[in-house]
Design an enzyme around this catalytic site. Structure first.
Site, PDB file in Angstrom:
ATOM      1  N   CYS A 264      -5.106   4.609 -10.895  1.00  0.00           N
ATOM      2  CA  CYS A 264      -5.696   3.276 -10.721  1.00  0.00           C
ATOM      3  C   CYS A 264      -6.726   2.954 -11.806  1.00  0.00           C
ATOM      4  O   CYS A 264      -7.619   2.126 -11.607  1.00  0.00           O
ATOM      5  CB  CYS A 264      -6.296   3.126  -9.331  1.00  0.00           C
TER       6      CYS A 264
ATOM      7  N   LEU B  68       0.832  -1.201   0.000  1.00  0.00           N
ATOM      8  CA  LEU B  68       0.000   0.000   0.000  1.00  0.00           C
ATOM      9  C   LEU B  68       0.867   1.251   0.000  1.00  0.00           C
ATOM     10  O   LEU B  68       2.038   1.221   0.381  1.00  0.00           O
ATOM     11  CB  LEU B  68      -0.952  -0.003   1.201  1.00  0.00           C
TER      12      LEU B  68
END
Length: 207
Positions: free
Chosen positions: A147, A130
């Site tokens: 993304c 992450l």
């Protein structure tokens, strides 16, 4: 990460690697070139994680999660949710209300993304992890569809009124991850960013 994952055995303690990258766009396995709008002078690196394109740079806290899913008692989806919830816990402790979105992994404050997730699982072990936006330059996100989502807004802790250094943020995030995963944490050395070990003397996770 690949070498560590390929070489580990059932006796290898899981680890968290806490790092900060030079400017780079990373493209996931299924990444589409149309999501790279204008990368310019920032290099684009192909990776073997899931997901599309994202940006890493100074002022962003990246945690690579080198975990045995069997040991942790987690499937891939549960691991993603656990990582998201650890970031949400951290932000809650800073007075920020955040949430996850099932259709778009990561952590959001309102509509803006503050943390991205991307994982790969091989032989029952996870790697990649992450990225939490602390105080990085957000301009490079305008050069991509973050993304894979066109026009997705992106935020950072600094813009939310949090003035927290990278080391302090790393310590809080590692503690939140350990609590959610059910591990005790041993630092590999006395400085951060650093490699952090999740030893065998872990408590039983509560999932």
């Amino acid at each position: 990460m690949r070498a560590f994952t390929n070489g580990r055995t059932s006796d290898t303690p899981s680890e968290l690697w806490v790092v900060e990258h030079d400017p780079v766009f990373t493209q996931g396995q299924a990444g589409r070139t149309e999501h790279l709008l204008a990368p310019g002078d920032i290099p684009v690196v192909q990776t073997d994680r899931g997901g599309q394109v994202t940006y890493h740079g100074p002022g962003q806290l990246v945690v690579y999660v080198l975990l045995s899913l069997r040991e942790a008692g987690l499937g891939v989806r549960a691991l993603v949710s656990t990582l998201e919830q650890a970031v949400i816990d951290l932000l809650d402790g800073l007075g920020i209300v955040a949430h996850a979105r099932p259709e778009a992994p990561g952590v959001y404050v309102g509509e803006a993304k503050i943390a991205a997730l991307g994982l790969r699982v091989r032989r029952g072990y996870s790697y990649h992890g992450l990225a939490l936006n602390v105080d990085l330059d957000l301009e490079p996100f305008s050069r991509i569809n973050p993304c894979g989502y066109a026009g997705m807004p992106v935020t950072r802790l600094r813009d939310l009124g949090v003035d927290l250094g990278m080391d302090a943020c790393a310590e809080r995030l590692v503690a939140a991850l350990a609590a959610r995963l059910g591990y005790a944490v041993e630092a590999a050395d006395d400085t951060l960013p650093t490699s952090l070990c999740l030893p065998d003397s872990r408590s039983t996770p509560d999932h």
